[in-house]
Design an enzyme around this catalytic site. Structure first.
Site, PDB file in Angstrom:
ATOM      1  CG  ASP A 294      -2.131  -0.951   0.981  1.00 46.13           C
ATOM      2  OD1 ASP A 294      -2.325  -1.394  -0.161  1.00 46.13           O
ATOM      3  OD2 ASP A 294      -2.848  -1.242   1.942  1.00 46.13           O
ATOM      4  CE1 TYR A 378      -9.268  -4.487   6.417  1.00 44.44           C
ATOM      5  CE2 TYR A 378      -8.971  -5.507   4.267  1.00 44.44           C
ATOM      6  CZ  TYR A 378      -9.234  -5.620   5.622  1.00 44.44           C
ATOM      7  OH  TYR A 378      -9.482  -6.847   6.178  1.00 44.44           O
TER       8      TYR A 378
END
Length: 638
Positions: A294, A378
């Site tokens: 990420d 998320y």
């Protein structure tokens, strides 16, 4: 605005100056994009030598890509001189690709919707209104597949959104993935594996029919500080109860803390979450590739939320904006990106003495520095805590929506059924904290400490003895370590040249939160790309160029960069300038309770002083006053 400190975050003017220097160097064409722009921090010795009023040299680092040709460059701009000072042309086969651009998402969506193979795959599932199908472009990874070497790619999964407020994650289109070349602007292939029906049940948690009637039994909780906060913020320099630090923000790492001192003594020079890898454990043909870095692939700081009082933060709040660059190198301000506030944290210390009759209680308090970001499905909260007793703690809060697929039926080992026909695959979230330590200075060393009980013997006739085994980690080749909860393993970062009044080395101790490391097979490209996640601890000698545990260019990198390459130098780490890299995070087999939106799951670590102070440093904390309700009253019911 002119920076007054070498570590001050980049300003909007500095982003514009970076862009102008790139243009003046002939590197900015109509099809050039900025995949990353951030502060090129000066080496630590230069920063530590800086004094107020000294000149402040400034530099920026930028990753450029020509979206027409795929040519990529890593450049450093000397902002003081207004020119490009360094340029490196990337070879995508060996160096990897620059991070994903914002425009890549829209481009991939457009390409798959226009592709006949993809349209046919949707039609075979009865999906004829393609305006309801949401394409989800994902980083491609590196798997050595034929025809992919050197291509800049994404792999695209799909979900159905039946109406504007529908939760698309509830309706995965299983078994279909499109392989897209972003430079050619083409769908290379469409994998259409045996699929299952699109799950039909809604996941719209805003729908009263899903969530049910709201509770009416919760009474208000109000957090007030009638005399204001106890901390001061001068620009980005934060001071609170003996603590001093600088708050920074970076598009790749998000929140960065610099020069953390307590009682005018240095502890940590730089603290950040430098990478996070999220590998999924479903080997299905349409999902085997799902692994996301990420930080290095998506840049979590660019996805920071604008925080809201009463929702994300409670109490007396001070916010900081963050400035990042968009795809064109222009500054973009994220309002209220960083939240700073104080929290009561229960009892600090307490004792009622049976001999003296003294009954004393003190309250703990902590300073909270945090931000939240949303990366796809998320949401991640990053929280740094500073405590009155000198403790530093980091906590990640994981929430949002779990990734979904169709559930094939009972006995499926790789996922949990969370709703009828809907699966949430097993996965890991493995964070890498980069902790550039300066415990009482830059001469530090690390001891690994295990505890054990001794067997019955002449010196231990009753078998109750407990001892510690202390092993100093002397070279980088000895310092890639695993946590051992059965041994109570911790790592002590000590300064061999500074002693407390008892003659002990002053130190801080890293308390890990043990959990599985990377579970992917060691022979895989994933294990080579995410090698940092195969150990809980790495210790390396400080090098200003060694910033990222998986290397500078993670996107589609073949592996081997970052910590394995750093460690190969096998440098001395005993009583020198060192950096700790700590891996932590949960392995998640989702629960039905995690659907349709996941309650927060927490993970993190703690740094606690050990011999750093001569005694309890909070003896001077005043007792709670009557106004704080510290008395024997309260509500009594029988």
């Amino acid at each position: 605005m002119i920076a007054t400190h070498p570590l001050a975050p980049m300003t909007a003017d500095e982003y514009r100056a970076t862009r102008e220097a790139v243009r003046a160097a002939g590197l900015l064409g109509e099809t050039t994009r900025f995949a990353y722009v951030g502060l090129e921090e000066p080496p630590k010795p230069d920063v530590l030598a800086h004094r107020d009023g000294d000149p402040v040299p400034r530099a920026a680092r930028a990753f450029l890509i020509d979206v027409h040709t795929g040519q990529s460059d890593d450049v450093v701009v000397d902002l003081t001189a207004g020119r490009v000072a360094r340029r490196h042309r990337l070879d995508p086969r060996t160096d990897g690709q620059v991070p994903i651009l914002d425009e890549d998402f829209a481009k991939a969506d457009e390409l798959v919707h226009a592709d006949p193979q993809w349209q046919a795959a949707m039609a075979r599932r009865g999906l004829t209104d393609l305006s309801l199908v949401r394409a989800c472009p994902l980083t491609a990874g590196s798997f050595g597949l034929d025809g992919e070497d050197g291509r800049r790619m994404v792999r695209v999964l799909a979900f159905v959104q039946e109406h504007p407020k529908d939760l698309a994650w509830a309706h995965p289109v299983d078994g279909v993935v499109a392989y897209v070349d972003l430079i050619e602007g083409a769908v290379l292939s469409v994998v259409d594996a045996a699929g299952h029906p699109v799950p039909a049940e809604t996941g719209d948690y805003d729908d009263p029919a899903v969530r049910g009637p709201e509770r009416t039994t919760l009474r208000p909780i109000e957090i007030t500080q009638p005399e204001g906060v106890s901390f001061t913020l001068d620009g980005h320099r934060l001071q609170w109860e003996g603590w001093s630090l600088r708050v920074g923000f970076d598009a790749r790492e998000g929140l960065v803390l610099h020069q953390i001192d307590v009682q005018d003594r240095p502890v940590v020079y730089r603290a950040s979450i430098a990478e996070m890898v999220v590998p999924y454990g479903d080997p299905a043909p349409a999902r085997f590739f799902q692994t996301y870095f990420d930080n290095g692939e998506y840049l979590i700081g660019k996805f920071a939320n604008s925080l809201e009082l009463g929702c994300d933060c409670l109490g007396e709040i001070v916010y900081l904006d963050a400035t990042v660059a968009d795809d064109h190198g222009e500054p973009r301000v994220i309002r209220n990106a960083v939240c700073i506030h104080e929290e009561d944290f229960g009892v600090l210390w307490k004792h009622t003495d049976i001999f003296s009759g003294s009954a004393q209680t003190r309250r703990q308090r902590r300073l909270v520095i945090s931000f939240f970001c949303t990366v796809g499905n998320y949401d991640y909260g990053f929280y740094w805590y500073l405590y009155l007793d000198g403790t530093i703690e980091f906590e990640a809060k994981l929430t949002g929506v779990v990734w979904t697929a169709a559930h094939p039926g009972p006995g499926h080992p790789y996922a949990t059924e969370v709703a009828p026909g809907l699966a949430a695959p097993a996965h890991q979230h493995l964070f890498s904290a980069r902790l550039d330590m300066t415990v009482d200075g830059t001469t530090n060393a690390v001891d690994e400490i295990d505890v054990r009980g001794l067997p019955v013997g002449p010196d231990n006739p009753y078998g109750n003895a407990i001892v510690r085994d202390v092993t100093r980690l002397r070279r980088e080749s000895q310092a890639d370590r695993l946590a051992a909860p059965e041994k109570g393993r911790v790592w002590r970062i000590a300064n061999p040249g500074v002693r407390n009044r008892l003659g002990q080395e002053t130190a801080y101790v890293l308390h890990p939160q043990p959990g599985p490391t990377l579970l992917a097979d060691g022979s895989t490209t994933l294990a080579r790309r995410a090698a940092f996640a195969t150990r809980h601890l790495w210790v390396t000698a400080y090098d200003p160029a060694e910033r990222y545990p998986a290397g500078d260019f993670v996107n589609q990198h073949p592996g081997g960069a970052g910590l394995p390459a750093f460690r190969a130098a096998d440098r001395d780490i005993d009583g020198t300038d060192i950096v700790l890299w700590h891996t932590f995070g949960p392995t998640h087999f989702p629960r039905p309770e995690d659907w349709p939106v996941m309650p927060v799951e927490r993970c993190g670590f703690t740094l606690r002083p050990y011999g750093f102070f001569d005694r309890n440093p909070t003896l001077d904390i005043p007792a709670p006053t009557a106004g704080d309700h510290c008395h024997a009253g309260g509500r009594y019911e029988h």
